[in-house]
Each structure stands twice: as structure tokens, then as C-alpha cells.
Design a protein around this motif. Structure first.
Motif, PDB file in Angstrom:
ATOM      1  N   LYS A  71       0.845  -1.197   0.000  1.00 13.78           N
ATOM      2  CA  LYS A  71       0.000   0.000   0.000  1.00 13.78           C
ATOM      3  C   LYS A  71       0.879   1.244   0.000  1.00 13.78           C
ATOM      4  N   CYS A  72       0.342   2.311  -0.540  1.00 14.98           N
ATOM      5  CA  CYS A  72       0.995   3.613  -0.533  1.00 14.98           C
ATOM      6  C   CYS A  72       0.234   4.498   0.457  1.00 14.98           C
ATOM      7  N   TYR A  73       0.885   4.922   1.529  1.00 16.48           N
ATOM      8  CA  TYR A  73       0.272   5.727   2.583  1.00 16.48           C
ATOM      9  C   TYR A  73       0.699   7.189   2.426  1.00 16.48           C
ATOM     10  N   GLU A  74      -0.211   8.108   2.734  1.00 17.18           N
ATOM     11  CA  GLU A  74       0.119   9.521   2.852  1.00 17.18           C
ATOM     12  C   GLU A  74      -0.348   9.983   4.223  1.00 17.18           C
ATOM     13  N   LEU A  75       0.607  10.411   5.053  1.00 21.23           N
ATOM     14  CA  LEU A  75       0.336  10.896   6.399  1.00 21.23           C
ATOM     15  C   LEU A  75       0.888  12.303   6.553  1.00 21.23           C
ATOM     16  N   TYR A  76       0.422  13.007   7.579  1.00 23.93           N
ATOM     17  CA  TYR A  76       0.945  14.322   7.913  1.00 23.93           C
ATOM     18  C   TYR A  76       1.574  14.264   9.292  1.00 23.93           C
ATOM     19  N   ALA A  77       2.706  14.973   9.448  1.00 28.16           N
ATOM     20  CA  ALA A  77       3.425  14.959  10.717  1.00 28.16           C
ATOM     21  C   ALA A  77       4.119  16.305  10.920  1.00 28.16           C
ATOM     22  N   ARG A  78       4.442  16.593  12.167  1.00 25.01           N
ATOM     23  CA  ARG A  78       5.137  17.834  12.524  1.00 25.01           C
ATOM     24  C   ARG A  78       6.643  17.625  12.686  1.00 25.01           C
ATOM     25  N   THR A  86      14.284   6.830   8.762  1.00 24.36           N
ATOM     26  CA  THR A  86      13.872   8.212   8.979  1.00 24.36           C
ATOM     27  C   THR A  86      12.807   8.203  10.066  1.00 24.36           C
ATOM     28  N   GLU A  87      12.944   9.104  11.014  1.00 25.49           N
ATOM     29  CA  GLU A  87      11.995   9.191  12.133  1.00 25.49           C
ATOM     30  C   GLU A  87      10.894  10.194  11.806  1.00 25.49           C
ATOM     31  N   ILE A  88       9.642   9.744  11.923  1.00 22.23           N
ATOM     32  CA  ILE A  88       8.458  10.567  11.689  1.00 22.23           C
ATOM     33  C   ILE A  88       7.692  10.620  13.002  1.00 22.23           C
ATOM     34  N   GLY A  89       7.449  11.811  13.527  1.00 25.38           N
ATOM     35  CA  GLY A  89       6.755  11.933  14.809  1.00 25.38           C
ATOM     36  C   GLY A  89       5.688  13.013  14.774  1.00 25.38           C
ATOM     37  N   GLU A  90       4.906  13.074  15.837  1.00 22.70           N
ATOM     38  CA  GLU A  90       3.814  14.033  15.986  1.00 22.70           C
ATOM     39  C   GLU A  90       2.861  13.957  14.787  1.00 22.70           C
ATOM     40  N   ARG A 137       4.250   6.850  19.026  1.00 21.68           N
ATOM     41  CA  ARG A 137       4.948   8.107  19.334  1.00 21.68           C
ATOM     42  C   ARG A 137       5.792   8.555  18.155  1.00 21.68           C
ATOM     43  N   ALA A 138       6.438   7.591  17.486  1.00 22.05           N
ATOM     44  CA  ALA A 138       7.268   7.893  16.316  1.00 22.05           C
ATOM     45  C   ALA A 138       7.316   6.676  15.403  1.00 22.05           C
ATOM     46  N   LEU A 139       7.307   6.943  14.109  1.00 21.89           N
ATOM     47  CA  LEU A 139       7.504   5.895  13.108  1.00 21.89           C
ATOM     48  C   LEU A 139       8.967   5.949  12.683  1.00 21.89           C
ATOM     49  N   HIS A 140       9.602   4.807  12.581  1.00 18.67           N
ATOM     50  CA  HIS A 140      10.957   4.723  12.049  1.00 18.67           C
ATOM     51  C   HIS A 140      10.823   3.971  10.731  1.00 18.67           C
ATOM     52  N   LEU A 141      10.791   4.728   9.637  1.00 20.74           N
ATOM     53  CA  LEU A 141      10.559   4.156   8.313  1.00 20.74           C
ATOM     54  C   LEU A 141      11.887   3.907   7.608  1.00 20.74           C
ATOM     55  N   PRO A 142      12.052   2.726   6.990  1.00 20.61           N
ATOM     56  CA  PRO A 142      13.260   2.498   6.191  1.00 20.61           C
ATOM     57  C   PRO A 142      13.313   3.516   5.051  1.00 20.61           C
TER      58      PRO A 142
END
Length: 107
Positions: free
Chosen positions: A16-23, A34-38, A65-70
Motif C-alpha cells: 500500500k501507498c500511505y500519505e500521512l501528515y506529521a510535525r 527516517t523518524e516521523i513523529g507528531e 509516538r514515532a515511526l521509524h521508516l526504512p
């Protein structure tokens, strides 16, 4: 004062292809990630219409709390002015963004 930055993250996960928003976006302390948070979601019940995709993503990432995406799974990271609709698509079917350069076939 300028509002806090907002990022639109497009990534691939389980076909799947996801599109999320983060701060928050930065290099993860885990090598190659890569760390994605908030993560940013609309407050539950804030509108008349319920977006089933947003509800599904809110449930899936409720305690995150945070996504760590390859790095290989990230298609694009954009700094945007405002949040749009959240999206989940089939990665192989009609997505707006080509995830990786495809080799051209001699023809």
C-alpha cells in the motif's frame, strides 16, 4: 510567529501507498531509517462527515509516538502549508507518485 512546520509523508508499506501528515521529521538514530513523529489527525468528531481512511489510520497509529521508516520505503517528504486528506492506495494500482525510477525497456 510562524506556525510549526507540517510535512506530508508518502511511503510504501505492505503493498500500500500511505500519505500521512506529521510535525516532526529527522534522521532516525536507527541506521538507514527516517523518524516521523507528531502525526497529525483531525480531532475525532470535528466535522459532519467521517473520513473512513482517517479513522483507519488514526486507529492503526493510535499509540505511536514515532515511526521509524526504512529510507527505501519513503517515496516523498513535502513541507506543506496545510493538511489535506489522508490517503491509502494500492501501490501497484493508479498511484499519483511513481515510487522508484523504472528502467526503460528497449523497444
Amino acid at each position: 510567529m510562524r506556525a510549526k512546520k507540517l510535512y506530508k509523508i508518502t511511503f510504501l508499506h505492505l503493498g500500500k501507498c500511505y500519505e500521512l501528515y506529521a510535525r516532526h521529521v529527522e534522521t532516525s538514530p536507527l541506521w538507514g531509517f527516517t523518524e516521523i513523529g507528531e502525526l497529525v489527525f483531525e480531532p475525532a468528531g470535528s466535522g459532519l462527515l467521517v473520513d473512513p481512511t482517517e479513522e483507519r489510520l488514526r486507529d492503526e497509529f493510535a499509540d505511536t509516538r514515532a515511526l521509524h521508516l526504512p529510507m527505501q520505503s519513503i517515496v516523498r517528504i513535502e513541507e506543506v502549508e496545510r493538511k489535506g486528506a489522508l490517503v491509502i492506495r494500492d501501490a501497484g494500482d493508479g498511484q499519483k507518485v511513481t515510487p522508484f525510477p523504472l528502467p526503460t525497456r528497449p523497444g
